[in-house]
Write a protein that holds these residues in place. Structure first.
Motif, mmCIF file in Angstrom:
data_model
loop_
_atom_site.group_PDB
_atom_site.id
_atom_site.type_symbol
_atom_site.label_atom_id
_atom_site.label_comp_id
_atom_site.label_asym_id
_atom_site.label_seq_id
_atom_site.Cartn_x
_atom_site.Cartn_y
_atom_site.Cartn_z
ATOM 1 N N PHE A 33 4.894 4.940 -1.367
ATOM 2 C CA PHE A 33 3.475 5.488 -0.775
ATOM 3 C C PHE A 33 3.593 5.956 0.705
ATOM 4 N N TYR A 35 0.878 6.685 3.896
ATOM 5 C CA TYR A 35 -0.721 6.486 4.415
ATOM 6 C C TYR A 35 -0.659 7.186 5.802
ATOM 7 N N PRO A 43 -5.246 2.525 7.549
ATOM 8 C CA PRO A 43 -4.668 3.488 7.022
ATOM 9 C C PRO A 43 -5.279 4.203 5.789
ATOM 10 N N PHE A 45 -4.780 6.448 2.098
ATOM 11 C CA PHE A 45 -3.653 6.672 1.086
ATOM 12 C C PHE A 45 -3.464 8.486 1.200
ATOM 13 N N GLY A 98 4.616 -0.325 -8.958
ATOM 14 C CA GLY A 98 3.715 0.212 -8.609
ATOM 15 C C GLY A 98 2.395 -0.613 -9.247
ATOM 16 N N GLY A 99 1.288 -0.913 -8.612
ATOM 17 C CA GLY A 99 0.088 -1.663 -9.224
ATOM 18 C C GLY A 99 0.308 -3.177 -9.605
ATOM 19 N N GLN A 104 2.637 -4.394 -1.028
ATOM 20 C CA GLN A 104 3.482 -3.275 -0.176
ATOM 21 C C GLN A 104 4.066 -3.603 0.966
ATOM 22 N N TYR B 33 -7.337 -6.983 -6.727
ATOM 23 C CA TYR B 33 -6.728 -7.760 -5.726
ATOM 24 C C TYR B 33 -7.022 -7.620 -4.625
ATOM 25 N N PHE B 35 -6.294 -8.201 -0.188
ATOM 26 C CA PHE B 35 -5.401 -8.568 0.667
ATOM 27 C C PHE B 35 -5.664 -8.529 2.220
ATOM 28 N N TYR B 37 -3.776 -7.821 6.046
ATOM 29 C CA TYR B 37 -2.489 -7.448 6.555
ATOM 30 C C TYR B 37 -2.612 -7.617 7.999
ATOM 31 N N LEU B 47 2.053 -8.384 5.535
ATOM 32 C CA LEU B 47 1.181 -8.918 4.587
ATOM 33 C C LEU B 47 0.990 -10.348 5.111
ATOM 34 N N ARG B 50 -2.363 -12.848 -0.115
ATOM 35 C CA ARG B 50 -3.066 -11.866 -1.289
ATOM 36 C C ARG B 50 -3.770 -12.894 -1.904
ATOM 37 N N MET B 95 -7.119 -3.391 -3.875
ATOM 38 C CA MET B 95 -6.495 -2.511 -4.949
ATOM 39 C C MET B 95 -7.074 -3.077 -6.245
ATOM 40 N N ASN B 97 -7.075 -3.318 -10.347
ATOM 41 C CA ASN B 97 -5.926 -3.801 -11.247
ATOM 42 C C ASN B 97 -5.189 -2.820 -11.901
ATOM 43 N N GLY B 99 -4.920 0.102 -10.427
ATOM 44 C CA GLY B 99 -4.465 1.236 -9.602
ATOM 45 C C GLY B 99 -3.149 0.569 -8.662
ATOM 46 N N TYR B 100 -2.998 1.539 -7.679
ATOM 47 C CA TYR B 100 -1.873 1.014 -6.870
ATOM 48 C C TYR B 100 -1.823 1.266 -5.434
ATOM 49 N N ALA B 101 -3.058 2.290 -5.148
ATOM 50 C CA ALA B 101 -3.233 2.486 -3.587
ATOM 51 C C ALA B 101 -3.991 1.346 -3.080
ATOM 52 N N LEU B 102 -3.699 0.998 -1.677
ATOM 53 C CA LEU B 102 -4.513 0.182 -0.980
ATOM 54 C C LEU B 102 -5.600 0.655 -0.447
ATOM 55 N N PHE B 104 -8.154 0.228 2.675
ATOM 56 C CA PHE B 104 -8.278 -0.489 3.732
ATOM 57 C C PHE B 104 -9.602 -0.493 4.432
ATOM 58 N N GLY B 105 -10.032 -1.478 5.261
ATOM 59 C CA GLY B 105 -11.172 -1.461 6.056
ATOM 60 C C GLY B 105 -10.627 -0.967 7.383
#
Lengths: 115, 114
Positions: A33, A35, A43, A45, A98-99, A104, B33, B35, B37, B47, B50, B95, B97, B99-102, B104-105
């Protein structure tokens, strides 16, 4: 190496120049990935690879941004004709797959400054 | 679209004390999910913890624990026995379920003082 490696750590370029940022993920990690982290922000995406296939590039800000991962390991993020708003930290991350909530693992990032 | 809100831009805590960082999120998804960080000045995102949304039990990791309130869409991080090395930016991320991209706040800057 043990972690995600990014180079260079700092990059200064003049507006209009092209830049290339490198990411070496954790060995064996299928997913990679990119970012973009603007100053004082979280960050955001940019793009996602599974092996050599770029499955999602929806976050790339413009067609000046291009990413590749030709052999499914090292990835390069290229920015053409840089502009001042491209100044940011560019973070690379990898995960086993992924996913499914896979954690990550991030590199130290490349801080890009456009003058 | 999913949004993540961290309402505390900066916080400070004394060494050995406990601090709680807030995070709320907005989603129509039921499986996802969450997280936390940590990003020290060295910039590397690390991390911390989680949480799987379908698990009611709050995740813990040594001195770090979460208070996950699914109905309220809240996911706070509690740091016990704060240490100087906990000084960093803390980011809450989401994220879905499928998907794959995080997502973020904006982060909370935590300063641990002696």
């Amino acid at each position: 190496g043990a972690g995600v490696s990014q180079s260079p750590r700092y990059k200064v370029a003049k507006r209009g120049q092209d830049v290339a940022l490198r990411c070496d993920p954790i060995s064996g990690h299928v997913s990679l990935f990119w970012y973009q982290q603007a100053l004082g922000q979280g960050p955001e995406f940019l793009t996602y690879f599974q092996n050599e296939a770029q499955l999602d590039k929806s976050g790339l800000p413009s067609d000046r941004f291009f990413a590749e991962r030709p052999e499914g390991s090292v990835s390069t993020l290229k920015i053409q004709r840089t502009q001042q708003e491209d100044s940011a930290v560019y973070l690379c991350a990898s995960s086993v797959t992924g996913g499914e909530g896979q954690p990550q693992h991030f590199g130290d990032g490349t801080r890009l400054s456009i003058l | 679209a999913q949004t993540v809100t961290q309402s505390q831009p900066e916080m400070s805590v004394q060494e050995a004390e406990t601090v709680t960082l807030s995070c709320t999120y907005d989603t129509s998804e039921s499986n996802y999910y969450l997280f936390w960080y940590k990003q020290p000045p060295s910039r590397q995102m690390i991390l911390v913890i989680r949480q799987e949304a379908y698990k009611q039990q709050n995740a813990t990791e040594n001195r770090f624990s979460v208070n996950f309130q699914k109905a309220a869409k809240s996911f706070s991080l509690k740091i016990s026995d704060s240490q100087l090395g906990d000084t960093a930016m803390y980011f809450c991320a989401f994220m879905i379920n499928s998907g794959y991209a995080l997502n973020f706040g904006k982060g909370t800057s935590l300063l641990v003082t002696p």
